[in-house]
Motif scaffolding. Structure first.
Motif, PDB file in Angstrom:
ATOM      1  N   ALA A 225      -6.361   2.648   5.027  1.00  0.00           N
ATOM      2  CA  ALA A 225      -6.308   1.555   4.053  1.00  0.00           C
ATOM      3  C   ALA A 225      -6.111   2.077   2.639  1.00  0.00           C
ATOM      4  O   ALA A 225      -5.645   1.361   1.757  1.00  0.00           O
ATOM      5  CB  ALA A 225      -7.581   0.721   4.133  1.00  0.00           C
ATOM      6  N   LYS A 226      -6.476   3.369   2.419  1.00  0.00           N
ATOM      7  CA  LYS A 226      -6.280   3.951   1.093  1.00  0.00           C
ATOM      8  C   LYS A 226      -4.823   4.298   0.837  1.00  0.00           C
ATOM      9  O   LYS A 226      -4.444   4.644  -0.269  1.00  0.00           O
ATOM     10  CB  LYS A 226      -7.127   5.223   0.947  1.00  0.00           C
ATOM     11  CG  LYS A 226      -8.613   4.941   0.927  1.00  0.00           C
ATOM     12  CD  LYS A 226      -9.425   6.142   0.470  1.00  0.00           C
ATOM     13  CE  LYS A 226      -9.275   7.325   1.385  1.00  0.00           C
ATOM     14  NZ  LYS A 226     -10.185   8.430   1.046  1.00  0.00           N
TER      15      LYS A 226
ATOM     16  N   LYS B  90      -2.761   0.907  -3.146  1.00  0.00           N
ATOM     17  CA  LYS B  90      -2.180   0.827  -4.476  1.00  0.00           C
ATOM     18  C   LYS B  90      -2.212  -0.612  -4.994  1.00  0.00           C
ATOM     19  O   LYS B  90      -2.804  -0.896  -6.022  1.00  0.00           O
ATOM     20  CB  LYS B  90      -0.749   1.345  -4.458  1.00  0.00           C
ATOM     21  CG  LYS B  90      -0.138   1.372  -5.851  1.00  0.00           C
ATOM     22  CD  LYS B  90       1.170   2.119  -5.852  1.00  0.00           C
ATOM     23  CE  LYS B  90       1.931   1.953  -7.158  1.00  0.00           C
ATOM     24  NZ  LYS B  90       1.178   2.481  -8.288  1.00  0.00           N
ATOM     25  N   ARG B  91      -1.577  -1.523  -4.252  1.00  0.00           N
ATOM     26  CA  ARG B  91      -1.552  -2.909  -4.724  1.00  0.00           C
ATOM     27  C   ARG B  91      -2.487  -3.801  -3.904  1.00  0.00           C
ATOM     28  O   ARG B  91      -2.909  -4.843  -4.364  1.00  0.00           O
ATOM     29  CB  ARG B  91      -0.122  -3.437  -4.686  1.00  0.00           C
ATOM     30  CG  ARG B  91       0.784  -2.605  -5.613  1.00  0.00           C
ATOM     31  CD  ARG B  91       2.079  -3.308  -5.884  1.00  0.00           C
ATOM     32  NE  ARG B  91       1.858  -4.597  -6.512  1.00  0.00           N
ATOM     33  CZ  ARG B  91       2.803  -5.524  -6.579  1.00  0.00           C
ATOM     34  NH1 ARG B  91       3.979  -5.317  -6.052  1.00  0.00           N
ATOM     35  NH2 ARG B  91       2.553  -6.667  -7.170  1.00  0.00           N
ATOM     36  N   ILE B  92      -2.752  -3.394  -2.652  1.00  0.00           N
ATOM     37  CA  ILE B  92      -3.747  -4.107  -1.851  1.00  0.00           C
ATOM     38  C   ILE B  92      -4.787  -3.093  -1.387  1.00  0.00           C
ATOM     39  O   ILE B  92      -4.444  -2.121  -0.720  1.00  0.00           O
ATOM     40  CB  ILE B  92      -3.122  -4.760  -0.593  1.00  0.00           C
ATOM     41  CG1 ILE B  92      -1.898  -5.584  -0.968  1.00  0.00           C
ATOM     42  CG2 ILE B  92      -4.154  -5.613   0.124  1.00  0.00           C
ATOM     43  CD1 ILE B  92      -1.195  -6.200   0.231  1.00  0.00           C
ATOM     44  N   ALA B  93      -6.023  -3.288  -1.765  1.00  0.00           N
ATOM     45  CA  ALA B  93      -7.071  -2.366  -1.333  1.00  0.00           C
ATOM     46  C   ALA B  93      -8.042  -3.117  -0.433  1.00  0.00           C
ATOM     47  O   ALA B  93      -8.035  -4.342  -0.390  1.00  0.00           O
ATOM     48  CB  ALA B  93      -7.796  -1.785  -2.529  1.00  0.00           C
ATOM     49  N   VAL B 114      -9.780  11.922  -4.643  1.00  0.00           N
ATOM     50  CA  VAL B 114      -8.572  12.524  -5.217  1.00  0.00           C
ATOM     51  C   VAL B 114      -7.356  12.246  -4.330  1.00  0.00           C
ATOM     52  O   VAL B 114      -6.271  11.934  -4.827  1.00  0.00           O
ATOM     53  CB  VAL B 114      -8.775  14.045  -5.428  1.00  0.00           C
ATOM     54  CG1 VAL B 114      -7.454  14.728  -5.727  1.00  0.00           C
ATOM     55  CG2 VAL B 114      -9.760  14.285  -6.560  1.00  0.00           C
ATOM     56  N   GLU B 115      -7.540  12.298  -3.009  1.00  0.00           N
ATOM     57  CA  GLU B 115      -6.394  12.063  -2.118  1.00  0.00           C
ATOM     58  C   GLU B 115      -5.850  10.650  -2.299  1.00  0.00           C
ATOM     59  O   GLU B 115      -4.655  10.412  -2.161  1.00  0.00           O
ATOM     60  CB  GLU B 115      -6.772  12.319  -0.659  1.00  0.00           C
ATOM     61  CG  GLU B 115      -7.734  11.312  -0.088  1.00  0.00           C
ATOM     62  CD  GLU B 115      -8.091  11.595   1.363  1.00  0.00           C
ATOM     63  OE1 GLU B 115      -7.664  12.624   1.895  1.00  0.00           O
ATOM     64  OE2 GLU B 115      -8.813  10.771   1.942  1.00  0.00           O
ATOM     65  N   THR B 116      -6.747   9.716  -2.635  1.00  0.00           N
ATOM     66  CA  THR B 116      -6.308   8.343  -2.848  1.00  0.00           C
ATOM     67  C   THR B 116      -5.454   8.247  -4.110  1.00  0.00           C
ATOM     68  O   THR B 116      -4.420   7.563  -4.132  1.00  0.00           O
ATOM     69  CB  THR B 116      -7.520   7.402  -2.980  1.00  0.00           C
ATOM     70  OG1 THR B 116      -8.453   7.730  -1.967  1.00  0.00           O
ATOM     71  CG2 THR B 116      -7.103   5.964  -2.855  1.00  0.00           C
ATOM     72  N   VAL B 117      -5.892   8.954  -5.153  1.00  0.00           N
ATOM     73  CA  VAL B 117      -5.109   8.947  -6.395  1.00  0.00           C
ATOM     74  C   VAL B 117      -3.747   9.578  -6.140  1.00  0.00           C
ATOM     75  O   VAL B 117      -2.704   9.010  -6.470  1.00  0.00           O
ATOM     76  CB  VAL B 117      -5.842   9.731  -7.510  1.00  0.00           C
ATOM     77  CG1 VAL B 117      -4.975   9.777  -8.766  1.00  0.00           C
ATOM     78  CG2 VAL B 117      -7.185   9.102  -7.816  1.00  0.00           C
ATOM     79  N   LEU B 118      -3.763  10.754  -5.498  1.00  0.00           N
ATOM     80  CA  LEU B 118      -2.514  11.508  -5.322  1.00  0.00           C
ATOM     81  C   LEU B 118      -1.555  10.828  -4.349  1.00  0.00           C
ATOM     82  O   LEU B 118      -0.356  11.099  -4.368  1.00  0.00           O
ATOM     83  CB  LEU B 118      -2.826  12.932  -4.848  1.00  0.00           C
ATOM     84  CG  LEU B 118      -3.607  13.779  -5.864  1.00  0.00           C
ATOM     85  CD1 LEU B 118      -3.837  15.179  -5.315  1.00  0.00           C
ATOM     86  CD2 LEU B 118      -2.883  13.855  -7.193  1.00  0.00           C
TER      87      LEU B 118
END
Lengths: 325, 322
Positions: A225-226, B90-93, B114-118
């Protein structure tokens, strides 16, 4: 961590001592080595002299105490057959067996984990089902038979690989190894594969079961989901979780690999400890048998210790609870 | 202005050995930008599956079989996995129900953030870390550096849910799907998290779909409610109107089974019977066997009607005065 380590070391020492007693007793229950060692037409006096030289006339417990005392000095007795220290003879053969076991371990992980993960992620696909069917053959066909079929197919029928022996070796830090020469590698491949097949099947089944379980966890769904890539979900989120049981099992199995190399070494005439053990049993060379068993116990206990330490490196939850304890 | 999310006739079915379970069977709703929609229903009503369908996260044997999920003009069902993957995180969490299970136990918080940001932003690791710290501070976690270096098991449930919310907020999404995010928490923590989420969504203009079985929680939070029963939406409309005047017998039953404002020791009203098995739904209205107003007219297939302006209800005998 230090307290844990000391406690673990104490347990290991206890296990080794208990095994020393059992090994000594067990080995002394078989046959009389003097009958084999002296020539059939030897006189009574000559036999007596041999018995005295080997210390076989003393009471059993006396022999055990001498044995334990000597063990602490690194002396596991002198081979009846070779007339040299038994430990030296076994240690000479150790590198060959360890090399075989480690390469087999490497093969079983390098092939078993990816296949297991694949079968776990796609349990209903043809590929996944084939992997599982293959793994059943891997651990239900007898090891020696697999070895002979490997020889028949690759050495006799195709003629690609040699059927036995160790091939050309080079010395690394004074230890002869096979895997650095092409010829040695060719000799190593078949026995290592033979030894690996059973463990590989075990790794495949273990990895698949764990992958299926972990893949359904909420944290895997949350990771997806991430928006991170499928590859990262599999190789980081799933793989790190399934490595915990895999490392545990493999640690235990490495010990048994060293021990069970006996069959493979005999089939492939691999000059390791296992072949030495079979030869020594046939000759009733007690000190060598005892030295082999003691060394094997030592190796297995040592490996278990390393696995426990590795385990805590992989699983942060174990680390914390041990700090508290 | 078109809606941010427009779901039309969504059907998600599970193909099991015992037959096809129609967990979501023709669900239609929409969410405007910045709006909070409460998706209400009891266990097995298909509300969570609806949430997972929006992100394409339905596990086999489940599958979105038909319908449209139009997000900001693009149909996610027609676009397939490709279209959804870029939007996820990114647009739907999404925020999950059980905070004890949503963070990977063997990875540090830092790694998981961090992996989510990257995954969605082309920034350096340092920049990514800065964003993570800011996100943690925003959800009320102090000493973010220390927290980033920790593992999930060193956190309490409420703290883990805050981390999950922080992760959901990392890219300031247009829509957050919250699947019962307070159910597993203590009441006090529940209230804190609720207030926190409400505040953050208002600040960033994020729309929210709050999935819950708890009418009490959602009535103070949502702008609109959609009540689900057996895979279908049975009633939909503005929260205050539904609470004050529920039209569908099921909604009325739900509201009456909430203990708020009842005289002490008076018996709670409960809905008779149990939710039907999705494998074996009654013909016509699926609520018919439990409904006090049911008659032969309820055996026919039901459609969503609009008996009052802005109020949609799937019932032939709605509670309308007069």
């Amino acid at each position: 961590m230090l307290v844990y380590l000391i406690r673990r070391l104490g347990q290991s020492l206890l296990a080794v001592t208990a095994m020393a007693f059992l090994v000594f007793l067990g080995v002394y229950a078989i046959g009389n080595p003097v009958d084999i060692l002296v020539s059939p037409d030897a006189t009574q006096a000559e036999i007596q002299a041999t018995v005295q030289r080997l210390g076989l006339d003393k009471p059993l417990w006396d022999q055990f105490l001498v044995f334990v005392g000597n063990v602490f000095h690194g002396d596991l007795g002198t081979s009846f057959v070779y007339g040299r220290p038994a430990l030296d003879i076994v240690l000479e053969r150790l590198p060959a067996t360890m090399e075989l076991a480690l390469v087999a371990l490497f093969i079983s992980v390098a092939v078993g984990v990816p296949l297991g993960v694949y079968a776990g992620l796609k349990p209903d696909s043809i590929g996944g089902r084939s992997v599982m069917a293959g793994s059943i053959l891997g651990f239900s066909l007898p090891n020696f038979w697999q070895g002979m079929i490997l020889i028949l197919f690759f050495a006799v029928f195709l003629g690609w690989l040699p059927a036995g022996g160790r091939g050309e070796t080079v010395n690394v830090l004074g230890i002869p190894v096979s895997f650095l020469t092409l010829d040695g590698l060719k000799h190593l491949l078949l026995p290592a594969l033979n030894l690996a097949l059973f463990k590989m099947s075990l790794v495949i089944r273990l990895t698949r079961a764990n992958t299926r379980e972990v893949a359904l966890q909420d944290y895997v769904k949350f990771a997806r989901a991430k928006g991170i890539s499928h590859r990262r979900v599999v190789f980081v989120h799933i793989l790190k979780n399934i490595m915990i049981p895999v490392v545990t099992i493999l640690g235990l199995e490495l010990g048994s690999m060293v021990a069970f190399a006996i069959v493979t070494e005999t089939v492939f005439a691999w000059p390791g400890m296992g072949k030495l053990l079979i030869d020594s049993i046939n000759l009733l060379d007690r000190p060598v048998i005892v030295a082999y068993l003691m060394l094997t116990v030592f190796i297995i206990v040592g490996i278990n210790l390393v696995v426990d330490i590795l385990y805590s490196a992989l699983d942060p939850r174990v680390r914390l609870s041990e700090v508290k304890g | 202005m078109t809606a941010l999310l427009d779901v039309r006739d969504l059907k998600t079915h599970f193909f099991t050995r015992d037959g096809i379970a129609k967990a979501v069977d023709g669900v239609t709703f929409s969410v405007e930008r910045g709006e909070i929609l409460g998706l209400v229903g009891e266990s097995g009503s298909g509300k969570s599956v609806t949430g997972f369908s929006l992100l394409g996260l339905v596990d086999p044997p489940g599958k979105v079989v038909s319908g449209e999920i139009v997000f900001d003009g693009a149909d996610l069902v027609a676009g397939g996995e490709e279209a959804i993957r870029g939007l996820r995180g990114k647009r739907i969490a999404m925020i999950f129900q059980d905070p004890m299970m949503t963070l990977n136990p063997v990875l540090k918080i830092e790694t998981q953030m961090v992996e989510t940001v990257l995954a969605h932003a082309d920034v350096s690791r340092t920049e990514a870390l800065t964003r993570c710290r800011e996100a943690l501070l925003r959800v009320g976690i102090s000493a973010p550096d220390e927290r980033l270096a920790s593992y999930p098991h060193q956190f309490s449930g409420g703290m883990r849910q805050r981390v999950a919310i922080a992760i959901a907020l990392l890219h300031e999404p247009d829509l957050i799907i919250a699947d019962e995010p307070t159910t597993a928490l203590d009441v006090t923590i529940q209230a804190q998290i609720l207030a926190e989420v409400q505040k953050l969504c208002a600040e960033t203009g994020t729309a929210l779909i709050w999935i819950t079985h708890d009418l009490a929680v959602v009535s103070g939070l949502a702008d609109r409610l959609a009540v689900m029963y057996a895979g279908r939406i049975v009633e939909e409309g503005p929260t205050s109107e539904i609470i004050a005047n529920p039209l569908h017998p099921y909604t009325r039953g739900l509201i009456e089974s909430v203990p708020h404002g009842k005289p002490h020791r008076s018996l709670l009203q409960q809905i008779k019977g149990m939710a039907p098995s999705l494998l074996n739904l009654p013909e016509g209205c699926s609520f018919r066997p439990r409904c006090p107003r049911a008659d032969d007219a309820c055996r026919r297939a039901q459609t969503l009607g609009t008996p009052l302006p802005g109020r949609h209800v799937r019932c032939v005998h709605p509670y309308i005065e007069g």
